[in-house]
Every structure is written in C-alpha cells, then in structure tokens.
Scaffold this active site. Structure first.
Site, PDB file in Angstrom:
ATOM      1  N   CYS A   1       0.830  -1.196   0.000  1.00  0.00           N
ATOM      2  CA  CYS A   1       0.000   0.000   0.000  1.00  0.00           C
ATOM      3  C   CYS A   1       0.873   1.258   0.000  1.00  0.00           C
ATOM      4  O   CYS A   1       1.441   1.607  -1.024  1.00  0.00           O
ATOM      5  CB  CYS A   1      -0.987  -0.024   1.168  1.00  0.00           C
ATOM      6  SG  CYS A   1      -2.333   1.180   0.965  1.00  0.00           S
TER       7      CYS A   1
ATOM      8  N   HIS B   1      -3.640  -4.691   0.690  1.00  0.00           N
ATOM      9  CA  HIS B   1      -3.148  -5.106   2.012  1.00  0.00           C
ATOM     10  C   HIS B   1      -3.196  -6.636   2.147  1.00  0.00           C
ATOM     11  O   HIS B   1      -4.137  -7.184   2.711  1.00  0.00           O
ATOM     12  CB  HIS B   1      -3.987  -4.458   3.118  1.00  0.00           C
ATOM     13  CG  HIS B   1      -3.615  -3.047   3.392  1.00  0.00           C
ATOM     14  ND1 HIS B   1      -2.596  -2.705   4.252  1.00  0.00           N
ATOM     15  CD2 HIS B   1      -4.109  -1.888   2.891  1.00  0.00           C
ATOM     16  CE1 HIS B   1      -2.486  -1.386   4.285  1.00  0.00           C
ATOM     17  NE2 HIS B   1      -3.382  -0.866   3.471  1.00  0.00           N
TER      18      HIS B   1
ATOM     19  N   GLU C   1      -1.633  -8.541   4.117  1.00  0.00           N
ATOM     20  CA  GLU C   1      -1.581  -8.982   5.523  1.00  0.00           C
ATOM     21  C   GLU C   1      -2.971  -9.073   6.144  1.00  0.00           C
ATOM     22  O   GLU C   1      -3.160  -9.752   7.163  1.00  0.00           O
ATOM     23  CB  GLU C   1      -0.685  -8.050   6.336  1.00  0.00           C
ATOM     24  CG  GLU C   1      -1.302  -6.754   6.830  1.00  0.00           C
ATOM     25  CD  GLU C   1      -1.535  -5.715   5.743  1.00  0.00           C
ATOM     26  OE1 GLU C   1      -2.205  -4.701   6.027  1.00  0.00           O
ATOM     27  OE2 GLU C   1      -1.050  -5.899   4.600  1.00  0.00           O
TER      28      GLU C   1
END
Length: 270
Positions: free
Chosen positions: A129, A232, A234
């Site tokens: 990001c 993102h 994660e």
C-alpha cells in the site's frame, strides 16, 4: 479471497531451502500515540497482522521504527517490507498538498532512506500500500493525491476503518503472475494511487478501472527482487502468497552471505 495453498515446487515457494535458517525481515512501523493496559503514550507500533504473516511465511520479523534511522541495519536483515500507513508528503514529487493528504515527514524520511539503500544493494523489497507509493516516488514517480476525484468513486477506501476489495489482473511472465496467477482479489484501503510510474519500474497488475495495483522493476534495472502491491495482503490471513514471495527471496539472498564471524568468548581463550 484467493487461497494460499500451492505446490511447494511452484514459483514463489522455496522448497530446496526448507532447512535454511529463517530469514530476518525488517518491517517499517508507525511511531505515534497508542494505548494499551494503563498506558497512553507514543509508541513504535505495527498491526500484528504483518508480524503474523511474516512468521506464517517462514520469516523472522523485526520492526524498524522511524527513529534512529541508519542504513547499516540493512546489513543485518535479509529482506525489507515497507508497510502501509500515512500519505507521502507531496513535496517529494513536486506538488502542493491536497486537503485530504495527511503525511508524516519523519516517517517519509525514514522509509525513503531505507528503500533507496535497500534497492541499490539488492536486498529483496516488498512494498505494501503506502510502501508501493514510497518505492514509486523514491525512484522518481508521482501520485494521485485523492482517487475519488480522479475515478469518481471511493471503492478503494469505502469508509473509515472499512476495507474495500479489489480484483487485480496480473501480467504474464512476472513475479506477480508467478505468485498470484492471472488474477487475484484482495483487501484494499487507500485514497491515493500511482499517477506517473517511476523510471525503471513497470506496471504488472491493474484493477478493472485501470489503477496501478502492482509494480516491479524493469528487467536488469535493479540488482535484487522487488515487488510492490497497492492492497493489504496482511489483512487476509488465508492468502500469504505475496509475503511468502518476499521470504523466499530473502532466504535465497541469505544463502549468498558470507558466514558470520564467531562471537568472541568474553572469558578469553580459544
């Protein structure tokens, strides 16, 4: 969300080095007010999702807060993850700030310093990001400061603390396609995006409305592994493919390091 299940011998995995020491991954972090227990104070913090995903991918996470920046730390890690966070100060790409741009100059200075040195040295680098935007601007690119004014919608950041979802098409023959296949879906949360791509980078993934979602280095322009994604990864604990790619590249680099000198015995003798 796409599955992270893959054949151990497919690109993006590292089966031959399965018994190597786990590579150390430096993760850039926030430094700002935080609360835990009875405390309410400034802290170096990072969402635990990043840490868990690096561990799940086989790496050892080490936080690199934006204080006491020293590129010598890059000699002690095997890969660098530039995490998400605040907007980049637009002075770095030569424009005035938009009313919606919220930047942190101290974090910019920290991450631009580390990113440039890591890329130059061939250290594997993954941008997530904001991290994608850091890489693009550090190498000479620019950003759209507020995508709703460019695209006419706010799907990439639908509401405060609410992730959107993006579908990304990957170019064949790239790191992205080796890790993700021709297409993937992922959680996203950003109101800025790439405008002009930096020299030496190429777009290897886009959203349906044409927004740059993945950047890689042009062949033979940087000495190491480089991947940046606008979403993102994660935040989707079931899809570790992007971070697994970083850890695999970091493990391969770690194999090329000379052995560390033995630590002297403080009691003397041999």
């Amino acid at each position: 969300m796409a599955s992270s299940v893959s054949d151990p011998h497919e690109p993006g995995t590292d089966a031959p080095g399965a018994h190597d020491p786990a590579p150390v991954i430096g993760l850039t972090s926030y430094q700002q007010p935080a609360r835990w227990g009875v405390w309410d104070t400034e802290a170096a913090v990072l969402p635990a999702e990043y840490v868990r995903m690096v561990v799940a991918a086989g790496g050892v996470p080490v936080l690199l807060p934006p204080h006491g920046t020293d590129v010598a730390v890059l000699d002690r890690i095997d890969g660098l993850l530039l995490s998400g966070g605040a907007d980049i100060g637009p002075a770095r790409y030569g424009v005035q700030p938009h009313a919606e741009t919220k930047s942190q100059d101290w974090r910019d200075e920290h991450e631009f310093t580390l990113a440039a040195a890591a890329i130059d040295s061939g250290l594997p680098v993954l941008g997530i990001c904001r991290g994608l935007q850091v890489i693009n601007v550090a190498l000479g690119g620019t950003l759209h400061q507020h995508l709703p004014e460019v695209l006419g919608h706010s799907d990439y950041q639908p509401a405060p603390a609410t992730y959107g979802e993006v579908t990304v098409s990957c170019e064949p023959g790239t790191i992205a396609s080796a890790l993700l296949g021709p297409e993937t879906t992922a959680p996203c949360y950003h109101h800025q995006g790439v405008d002009r791509v930096a020299p030496g980078l190429r777009v290897t993934g886009r959203s349906p409305d044409g927004l740059v979602e993945i950047l890689e280095a042009e062949p033979d322009t940087v000495p190491g592994w480089l991947l940046a994604v606008q979403w993102h990864p994660e935040h989707d604990s079931e899809d570790a493919r992007v971070v697994t790619g970083l850890v695999a590249a970091a493990r391969a680099r770690a194999r090329t390091r000379p052995p560390s000198a033995p630590t002297p015995d403080p009691r003397g003798g041999s």
